[in-house]
Write an enzyme that holds these catalytic residues in place. Structure first.
Site, short mmCIF file in Angstrom:
data_model
loop_
_atom_site.label_atom_id
_atom_site.label_comp_id
_atom_site.label_asym_id
_atom_site.label_seq_id
_atom_site.Cartn_x
_atom_site.Cartn_y
_atom_site.Cartn_z
NE ARG A 172 21.48 61.80 36.25
CZ ARG A 172 22.06 61.40 37.38
NH1 ARG A 172 21.45 61.60 38.53
NH2 ARG A 172 23.24 60.83 37.36
CG ASP A 248 31.58 58.84 43.65
OD1 ASP A 248 32.19 59.31 44.62
OD2 ASP A 248 30.49 58.26 43.76
CG ASN A 249 28.29 61.58 44.03
OD1 ASN A 249 28.09 60.77 43.12
ND2 ASN A 249 28.06 61.30 45.30
P1 AMP Z 1 26.19 57.62 45.31
O1 AMP Z 1 27.18 58.10 46.28
O2 AMP Z 1 24.79 57.62 45.82
O3 AMP Z 1 26.29 58.32 44.02
O4 AMP Z 1 26.52 56.10 45.02
C1 AMP Z 1 27.81 55.58 45.07
C2 AMP Z 1 27.93 54.29 44.29
O5 AMP Z 1 27.00 53.31 44.77
C3 AMP Z 1 27.67 54.42 42.80
O6 AMP Z 1 28.60 53.60 42.14
C4 AMP Z 1 26.27 53.90 42.64
O7 AMP Z 1 26.03 53.40 41.36
C5 AMP Z 1 26.24 52.78 43.70
N1 AMP Z 1 24.86 52.48 44.16
C6 AMP Z 1 24.08 53.25 44.93
N2 AMP Z 1 22.88 52.68 45.12
C7 AMP Z 1 22.88 51.49 44.48
C8 AMP Z 1 21.94 50.42 44.31
N3 AMP Z 1 20.72 50.45 44.84
N4 AMP Z 1 22.33 49.35 43.58
C9 AMP Z 1 23.55 49.29 43.03
N5 AMP Z 1 24.48 50.27 43.14
C10 AMP Z 1 24.17 51.35 43.86
MG MG Z 2 26.88 59.11 42.54
#
Ligand code: AMP
Ligand code: MG
Length: 486
Positions: A172, A248-249
């Site tokens: 992306r 973080d998003n």
């Molecule tokens: P998100 O809220 O979905 O953006 O994810 C929060 C955090 O979890 C971020 O640091 C992502 O990189 C990590 N994360 C989510 N899914 C995975 C995964 N399958 N393996 C490793 N890290 C993950």
């Molecule tokens: Mg994220």
């Protein structure tokens, strides 16, 4: 000519990222390439679809000279502080300058574990990847700032979730992947030098005009505040619920980022939540401006050391910027909802007009998108009978229609039509359609995915052969919960 990428982020000190190793999927194959986007970025299509191009997009094969990195960041997740998150299933491959002169990050999601994976497998399901593709392209079609999907690569691998599922990598682009959480990380580390470097990087990339400002950090805060206020208003205009507005998003560029449990709502209710993990309704449709404001306060906090050396004065200056959020958001929301009703100007009684309609919609559980679509169509055809049925031919709605029509007497009917047609989409990436497309794709059939993508890419244009895509879900099709797509 090989694919040319730079990586200015990797030129920052090493504490900004971790190097990543290529992960070689058993059988990388191209499922989908966003051809028009690839061309806009100046990529050569034969090159991008060559074995070397696919290897790059799968995160398996890095040409010499490329320095992919996993970016570090922190964040508040549902209000709780996490001092170190980072790209746990993603990497920044590098940057590309489009022929237009705009620089974009090229980023992979689901490309394998990194130093920040914290026990996760670093992978993404095909379903999560297709969901991001569909919803982000729908957002782009709606004119909402967003990251965009460039390609989907199947890995040929099954990963374990609630059951084994096919995995994929999403390539992306974004104006950058720097988040509120990136500033928070260095603030948390008490690393003023890194904060300053990050600020300069961000100013150069996203608001060069602020570099000349008297107080560049404060100027950045104001710019991000304005962009977020407008972004959240645009989400609400389309009935969109991000679902996981953790710091973080939230992107500094003002683009919609991180398509996890997001969804467009069907039946209107301001408290609508889809995310299975959002038990308190923190990120409900109507709560999104308050949450954006909260996130901006975290950004402000992280910028304080750069805003001024006197902590009290810096905090006061930051607070003043933050205090502007409500008006900024309100103005953006009113302008957008005024257009939905066809109004050229937002007048003193128009807030009440909008409110009354929304209250009626909530009362009967009217489908958000369809309701405004029928209002638009009804105005064009001078026949609002279809919409009256939605409201059970109630006298309350009849009363509202009279108020609305009276209000529009001041406006040119053709202009009303144009405004409404450009503010009220016919097609959105409806949850049940997205789920159907993903289910079929998991069984190897991408027809529904392709059709839905085609429809949502042009949300304001009638596509008569896809009439049924306008419809709200039948009771048995309604999707009530979405998952943080990992
Ligand atoms: P998100 O809220 O979905 O953006 O994810 C929060 C955090 O979890 C971020 O640091 C992502 O990189 C990590 N994360 C989510 N899914 C995975 C995964 N399958 N393996 C490793 N890290 C993950
Ligand atoms: Mg994220």
């Amino acid at each position: 000519m090989p694919i040319e990428l730079t990586n200015s982020y990797a030129e920052l000190p090493e504490r900004f990222y971790a190097p990543v190793q290529p992960a070689t999927p058993p059988e990388a194959s191209l499922i989908k390439l966003n051809g028009p986007l690839a061309e806009r970025l100046g990529f050569s299509l034969p090159e991008l679809t060559s074995p070397a191009g696919i290897g790059l997009l799968a995160g398996a094969d890095f040409p010499r000279g490329l320095t992919p990195v996993a970016m570090v960041y922190a964040g508040h997740q549902f209000g709780s502080w996490a001092p170190r998150l980072g790209d746990g299933r993603a990497m920044l491959l590098g940057e590309i300058m489009a022929p237009s002169g705009v620089v974009f990050d090229l980023h992979l999601k689901g490309s394998g574990p990194t130093q920040y994976s914290r026990g996760g497998d670093g992978k993404a399901t095909l379903g999560a990847v297709l969901r991001e593709y569909l919803v982000s392209e729908a957002m782009f079609g709606l004119g909402i700032p967003t990251t965009r999907a460039l390609a989907v690569i199947a890995t040929g691998e099954q990963i374990m979730r609630e059951k084994p599922l096919p995995s994929a990598v999403l390539a992306r682009i974004a104006q950058s992947h720097i988040r509120v959480g990136t500033f928070q990380y260095f603030y948390g580390q008490k690393d003023r030098e890194a904060l300053k470097l990050l600020l300069n990087f961000v100013l150069a990339r996203h608001c060069p005009e602020a570099m000349e400002a008297e107080n560049p950090a404060l100027s950045l805060l104001k710019t991000v505040m304005e962009r977020q206020a407008d972004l959240v208003a645009s989400w609400m205009q389309m009935g969109f619920i991000h679902g996981v507005m953790n710091t973080d998003n939230m992107s500094i560029s003002g683009e919609t980022i991180d398509y996890g449990p997001c969804a467009f709502m069907d039946a209107y209710h301001p408290a609508t939540v889809f995310s299975s993990i959002d038990q308190q309704g923190r990120y409900a449709w109507a709560n999104q401006p308050a949450m954006a404001h909260w996130n901006l306060a975290q950004l402000a906090q992280s910028l304080l050391p750069l805003i001024g050396s006197d902590p009290k004065q810096a905090a006061e200056a930051a607070q003043q910027v933050l205090d502007g959020f409500s008006d900024q958001f309100q103005a953006a929301y009113e302008t957008r909802f005024a257009r939905k009703l066809g109004l050229g100007q937002f007048g003193s009684h128009d807030g009440a007009l909008i409110q009354s309609l929304m209250a009626e919609m909530q009362e009967v559980g009217a489908d958000f998108t369809q309701c405004f679509r029928l209002l638009t169509k009804g105005w064009q055809q001078d026949d609002l009978s279809e919409l009256r049925v939605v409201f059970g031919n109630s006298s309350a709605f009849e009363h509202w229609l009279t108020r609305w029509k009276n209000r529009l007497k001041q406006d040119d009917p053709a202009e009303v039509r144009t405004r409404m047609a450009s503010a009220n989409p016919i097609y959105i990436a409806r949850n049940h359609r997205v789920e159907q497309a993903i289910d079929a794709a998991n069984d190897g059939d991408f027809t529904l995915f392709e059709t839905l993508l085609k429809v949502v890419a042009k949300p304001f244009e009638e596509q008569t052969e896809f009439d049924e895509y306008e419809n709200a879900p039948r009771e048995d099709e309604v999707v009530r919960e979405t998952y943080c797509g990992t």
